[in-house]
Design an enzyme around this catalytic site. Structure first.
Site, PDB file in Angstrom:
ATOM      1  N   ASP A 122       5.602  -6.929   2.732  1.00 12.64           N
ATOM      2  CA  ASP A 122       4.811  -7.373   1.582  1.00 12.64           C
ATOM      3  C   ASP A 122       5.716  -7.714   0.404  1.00 12.64           C
ATOM      4  O   ASP A 122       6.689  -6.995   0.133  1.00 12.64           O
ATOM      5  CB  ASP A 122       3.870  -6.239   1.140  1.00 12.64           C
ATOM      6  CG  ASP A 122       2.415  -6.605   1.288  1.00 12.64           C
ATOM      7  OD1 ASP A 122       2.090  -7.805   1.414  1.00 12.64           O
ATOM      8  OD2 ASP A 122       1.587  -5.670   1.282  1.00 12.64           O
ATOM      9  N   GLU A 154      -9.272  -9.595   3.678  1.00 12.08           N
ATOM     10  CA  GLU A 154      -9.595  -8.194   3.371  1.00 12.08           C
ATOM     11  C   GLU A 154     -10.961  -8.037   2.705  1.00 12.08           C
ATOM     12  O   GLU A 154     -11.266  -8.728   1.713  1.00 12.08           O
ATOM     13  CB  GLU A 154      -8.483  -7.610   2.454  1.00 12.08           C
ATOM     14  CG  GLU A 154      -8.733  -6.139   2.118  1.00 12.08           C
ATOM     15  CD  GLU A 154      -7.514  -5.402   1.590  1.00 12.08           C
ATOM     16  OE1 GLU A 154      -6.419  -6.002   1.546  1.00 12.08           O
ATOM     17  OE2 GLU A 154      -7.670  -4.231   1.227  1.00 12.08           O
ATOM     18  N   SER A 188       0.845  -1.201   0.000  1.00 13.32           N
ATOM     19  CA  SER A 188       0.000   0.000   0.000  1.00 13.32           C
ATOM     20  C   SER A 188       0.877   1.247   0.000  1.00 13.32           C
ATOM     21  O   SER A 188       0.395   2.351  -0.301  1.00 13.32           O
ATOM     22  CB  SER A 188      -0.929   0.007   1.215  1.00 13.32           C
ATOM     23  OG  SER A 188      -0.202  -0.262   2.402  1.00 13.32           O
TER      24      SER A 188
HETATM   25  O1  KIV Z   1      -0.463  -3.409   1.597  1.00 12.56           O
HETATM   26  C1  KIV Z   1      -1.096  -3.332   2.653  1.00 12.56           C
HETATM   27  O2  KIV Z   1      -1.022  -2.358   3.408  1.00 12.56           O
HETATM   28  C2  KIV Z   1      -1.945  -4.459   3.011  1.00 12.56           C
HETATM   29  C3  KIV Z   1      -2.914  -4.246   4.134  1.00 12.56           C
HETATM   30  C4  KIV Z   1      -4.001  -3.372   3.698  1.00 12.56           C
HETATM   31  C5  KIV Z   1      -3.391  -5.528   4.702  1.00 12.56           C
HETATM   32  O3  KIV Z   1      -1.872  -5.475   2.415  1.00 12.56           O
END
Ligand code: KIV
Length: 289
Positions: free
Chosen positions: A105, A203, A67
């Site tokens: 991520d 989500e 994100s």
């Molecule tokens: O990228 C992110 O911040 C996420 C969250 C919204 C779970 O995957």
């Protein structure tokens, strides 16, 4: 939001947020089990300043989410961000924290091809940043990737329901798993667990489905827009603090209006600069010591 201060903890460090955090040692994957008495909070972080605040506040798990593409780099979705862009952010979050477990991520395109690619990206990120786990999107179709990364010693968080990296295939950021589509989300969640992930992000699904999946799984479910029955809740910190002037999603309840606070602070300062009110004598150096 009033913060409960348990006996013996300093104000602002609500250790009761997560009992395992109270010994001041860095949390590990084995601290995150289904058996926590209360749901636990997870926040995103992308820089050392916010990471330190969230760590000091007792948030047990921080996610350096892709994100970042949207909330840090101003992109309209998460597709373009690369491991090279995320690595300095992940490194800063690990460096600034002493207790939080940091999950990184895997960006779009850096793991989908095959398990070898997924492992190579995970190794690159863990070795260059010190992240404690990686997260990737997808259920059944990512089973082999998750299994291989876990077998090679890196803890994995899965992510099903609304998977933002599939925004083009999903036709937008929409609620997933309504009606008959619920069964597919359940199959994906079970596949993530079966592959060896230690936790699952779920989500933007109906609250009933969030409850059902939380009851079905033996690994903790971290909800975002998935109702109030999951084992944990995660939010993008800019959403939590109203740091954008865009209309928030239905599941977002802003606890501050940071956008307005900062905007009015900037306006006051700019006005003082224009009026030569700032810097005043107190905030200036004199020739004398
Ligand atoms: O990228 C992110 O911040 C996420 C969250 C919204 C779970 O995957």
């Amino acid at each position: 939001m009033p913060i409960r201060v348990p006996n013996g903890t300093r104000e602002g460090a609500p250790m009761s947020l997560y009992p395992a955090a109270s010994n001041h040692a860095r949390l590990t994957v084995s601290d995150f089990s289904k058996s926590q008495q209360h749901p636990w909070p997870v926040l995103t972080a992308y820089d050392s300043w916010t990471a330190k605040i969230f760590d000091d506040a007792g948030i047990p798990m921080l996610l350096v989410g892709d994100s970042a593409a949207m909330v840090m780099l101003g992109q309209s979705n998460t597709l373009a961000i690369t491991p090279e862009e995320m690595i300095p952010m992940i490194r800063a979050v690990v460096r600034a924290t002493s207790r939080a477990f940091v999950v990184a991520d895997l960006p779009f395109g850096s793991y989908q091809e095959n398990p070898d690619q997924a492992l190579a990206t995970s190794l690159q990120i863990v070795k260059q940043t010190g992240a404690h786990a990686v997260k990737l999107e997808g259920g059944i179709r990512m089973h082999e990737q998750i299994r291989y990364i876990v077998e090679c010693g890196i803890p994995v968080v899965g992510h099903v329901g609304l998977t933002p990296q599939s925004v083009n295939a999903l036709g937008g950021f929409k609620v997933q798993g309504r009606g008959d589509a619920a069964e597919q989300v359940i199959r994906d969640a079970l596949a993530v667990q079966e592959a060896g992930a230690f936790a699952l992000v779920l989500e933007v699904v109906p609250a009933e489905l969030g409850k059902r999946i939380t009851e079905l799984l033996t690994i903790p479910v971290i909800g975002i827009g998935a109702g109030n029955h999951t084992d944990a809740q995660v939010l993008v910190w800019q959403d939590l603090f109203g740091a954008s002037n865009e209309t928030p999603a239905k599941f977002v309840k802003p606890y501050l209006d940071l956008y307005e606070l900062m905007k009015s602070g900037v306006e006051s300062w700019a006005n003082d600069v224009q009026q030569r009110i700032y810097p005043d004598e107190f905030h200036s150096y004199s020739d004398k010591k």
